[in-house]
Enzyme design. Structure first.
Site, short mmCIF file in Angstrom:
data_model
loop_
_atom_site.label_atom_id
_atom_site.label_comp_id
_atom_site.label_asym_id
_atom_site.label_seq_id
_atom_site.Cartn_x
_atom_site.Cartn_y
_atom_site.Cartn_z
N LYS A 1 -39.45 -8.71 -23.55
CA LYS A 1 -39.13 -9.93 -24.29
C LYS A 1 -38.14 -9.71 -25.42
O LYS A 1 -37.36 -10.60 -25.74
CB LYS A 1 -40.42 -10.56 -24.83
CG LYS A 1 -41.27 -11.13 -23.70
CD LYS A 1 -42.36 -12.05 -24.23
CE LYS A 1 -43.08 -12.69 -23.06
NZ LYS A 1 -43.97 -13.76 -23.45
N HIS B 1 -52.68 -21.36 -24.40
CA HIS B 1 -51.33 -21.02 -23.96
C HIS B 1 -51.19 -20.91 -22.44
O HIS B 1 -50.26 -20.28 -21.94
CB HIS B 1 -50.83 -19.74 -24.64
CG HIS B 1 -50.94 -19.81 -26.13
ND1 HIS B 1 -50.46 -20.87 -26.85
CD2 HIS B 1 -51.52 -18.99 -27.03
CE1 HIS B 1 -50.71 -20.69 -28.13
NE2 HIS B 1 -51.36 -19.55 -28.27
N ARG C 1 -39.17 -15.69 -11.06
CA ARG C 1 -39.94 -15.87 -9.81
C ARG C 1 -40.14 -17.37 -9.60
O ARG C 1 -39.78 -18.17 -10.45
CB ARG C 1 -41.31 -15.22 -9.97
CG ARG C 1 -42.00 -15.74 -11.24
CD ARG C 1 -43.45 -15.32 -11.36
NE ARG C 1 -43.97 -15.53 -12.69
CZ ARG C 1 -44.45 -16.66 -13.16
NH1 ARG C 1 -44.42 -17.78 -12.43
NH2 ARG C 1 -44.93 -16.76 -14.38
N GLU D 1 -42.54 -13.66 -33.97
CA GLU D 1 -41.83 -14.94 -33.87
C GLU D 1 -42.38 -15.88 -34.94
O GLU D 1 -43.55 -15.77 -35.32
CB GLU D 1 -42.07 -15.60 -32.50
CG GLU D 1 -41.14 -15.12 -31.42
CD GLU D 1 -41.40 -15.80 -30.07
OE1 GLU D 1 -42.05 -16.86 -30.01
OE2 GLU D 1 -40.94 -15.24 -29.06
#
Ligand code: ADP
Length: 529
Positions: A116, A235, A291, A200
């Protein structure tokens, strides 16, 4: 086109890929674990091979066995589905090394997006706005504290190797930071074998909106509109729809262009999704899924483009047969993820045999399922049983259609998330499109069981089992109307069955009676033509 391919997956996505293959005239080899002998994907494939015991580490995750099976059965390609090995760059590489085609992006693109922090750096360089935060891993709590002070609390600690919401911790103040950092590192190490963490800014009430892209080998990259996936629990997505009630055509175009730039930055090929958080009218890159995704059908329904077929076509070397201007969105599509979880009881996993399964049909309804009657739902795999998807001219009609279809979906033997979805379809903020990722926290009542509903559910199950017994005894396969004689949202909806062979009684039709067979009032259809 390939003559034969192997699907390295199970459940609904394996069935979905089989359907695409059969429409393309491609033969399919399925693989299965001992827990999946009676799975629809095994029964619907052209050939099926047992590859190991139930734990995925000994079956669906065994790259060597999968590749060896594909080669021994004369396959030219492997479709990974989602989950399992779909986003493992080393698997894509091993497939290609084995002389087979991996139906997905190049291994390099999987690796770049799988890390990430690297993805964030690449996106920043490509001019795609990213969620504010660090572009590098933060090695210790002290540097995390410094970064958090700069960003301002609340912040989110995230696993660089993350996925599925694992290794994520919201931190609301400096004194929570050290403990959260240690917990996130531990969880990430356990789940991904890599404890790297980055930071973040934790956005307050954003919407999760993602863009589907398709890219072919000659470098043409198209965006196919967005999916709104804000209805989540911990989430994890529960309900998805297309288009998003929040986007204007101008924003859709800008996000689409950002998504294409993101895909181009990693040399992408095949189907992929760029996820964004949408907050205060601005969008920020979250991550890319390299994907096919669970929620791909809503895009298929509004664009008319078969994404799984295009995955296979692109992998076989075909070029996209249409351009950006040919991609038009029509109507509104919505998907409910039907899981083996008791949603009104803390989403407790439910296991057992599917005793009865009746799926809805009719205008604008699609069921992408991976279960059948007699199948045992275990704890070995993801709880997704299937997806109920609807398409209608507009959002309001799609919601009514989903309500109708959920009422017709009957799964007996295990608890499912159907009652939860029925409640969401009735809830006024959802109906008005006032949703963000905090929706469930703001509507805790949706998860509390109501006593009347419990009683109704028990009675409904009893009614279905009685009906089935009567059916079996009489040799009549089906006596219930489409969707059955009970509707949990409306109570009894038994067919009115009266003996009028000697003419109607005076006074006209009787009032609707309870389900026949329970009171002895109605006349059964036994003996009727
Ligand atoms: P994973 O790869 O583990 O699924 P994602 O980065 O895709 O993690 O995020 C999953 C979900 O977590 C998002 O849909 C959103 O609900 C929430 N989330 C992630 N990052 C943030 C953020 N910076 N602020 C608020 N919510 C976030």
């Amino acid at each position: 086109m390939f003559q034969k391919l192997l699907i390295a997956n199970r459940g609904e996505i394996a069935v979905r890929v089989i359907r695409a293959c059969h429409e393309l005239g491609v033969e399919v080899v399925a693989v299965y674990s001992e827990a999946d002998r009676l799975s629809p994907h095994v029964l619907e494939a052209d050939e099926a091979y047992l590859i190991g015991p139930p734990p995925s580490a000994e079956s669906y995750l065994c790259a060597d066995k999968l590749i060896a099976t594909a080669k021994a059965t004369g396959c030219q390609a492997i479709h990974p589905g989602y989950g399992f090995l779909a986003e493992r760059a080393h698997f894509a590489e091993a497939v290609e090394r084995g002389g087979l085609v991996f139906i997905g992006p190049p291994a390099g693109a999987i690796a770049a997006m799988g890390d990430k922090t690297e993805a964030r750096r690449r996106m920043r360089a490509a001019g795609v706005p990213v969620v504010p935060g660090t572009l590098e891993v933060v090695p210790d709590p002290a540097r995390a504290a410094a970064g958090a002070a700069e960003l301002g609390y609340p912040v989110l600690l995230k696993a660089a190797a993350g996925g599925g919401g694992k290794g994520m911790r919201v931190v609301r103040s400096a004194d929570e930071l050290v403990r959260a950092f240690e917990a996130a590192t531990r969880e990430s190490q356990g789940a991904f074998g890599d404890g790297s963490i980055y930071l973040e800014k934790y956005l307050d009430g954003p919407r999760h909106i993602e863009i589907q892209v398709l890219a072919d080998a000659r470098g043409r990259i198209l965006h196919l509109g967005e999916r709104e996936c804000s209805i989540q629990r911990r989430h994890q997505k529960l309900i998805e729809e297309a288009p998003s009630p929040a986007l204007t055509p101008e924003l859709r175009r800008r996000m689409g262009e950002a998504a294409v730039a993101a895909a181009a930055a990693v040399g992408y090929r095949n189907a992929g999704t760029i996820e964004f958080l949408f907050h205060d009218g601005r969008f920020h890159f979250l991550e890319m899924n390299t994907r096919i995704q669970v929620e791909h059908p809503v895009t298929e329904l509004v664009t008319g483009i078969d994404l799984v077929q295009w995955q296979i076509r692109i992998a076989a070397g075909e070029h996209l047969a249409f351009g950006q201007d040919d991609v038009r969105l029509s109507g509104h599509a919505m998907e409910c993820r039907i899981t083996s979880e008791d949603a009104l009881n803390g989403f407790l996993p439910s296991t057992g045999r599917i005793e009865l399964l009746e799926v809805p049909s009719g205008p604008g309804v699609r069921w992408d399922g991976g279960i059948a009657e007699g199948f045992d739902v275990s704890l070995f795999y993801d709880p997704l049983l299937g997806k109920l998807i609807v398409h209608a001219p507009d959002r309001a009609t799609a919601i009514e259609r989903m309500r109708r279809a959920l009422g017709e979906l009957r799964i007996i033997g295990i608890e499912s998330s159907v009652p939860f979805h029925q409640r969401v379809m009735e809830e006024s903020d959802f109906r008005a499109g006032r949703i963000d990722i905090g929706y469930l926290e703001h509507h805790p009542d949706l998860l509390v069981p109501r006593p009347d509903e419990e009683v109704l559910r028990t009675m409904a199950v009893a009614a279905v089992l009685l009906e089935r017994e009567a059916r079996e005894r009489s040799g009549i396969r089906r006596i219930a109307p489409a969707g059955g004689s009970w509707r949990i949202d409306r109570g009894w909806r038994g067919p009115v069955l009266r003996d009028w062979s000697a003419g109607p009684p005076r006074g006209g039709a009787p009032r609707r009676s309870p389900a026949p067979g329970l009171t002895g009032e109605g006349k059964r259809l036994e003996g009727s033509p």
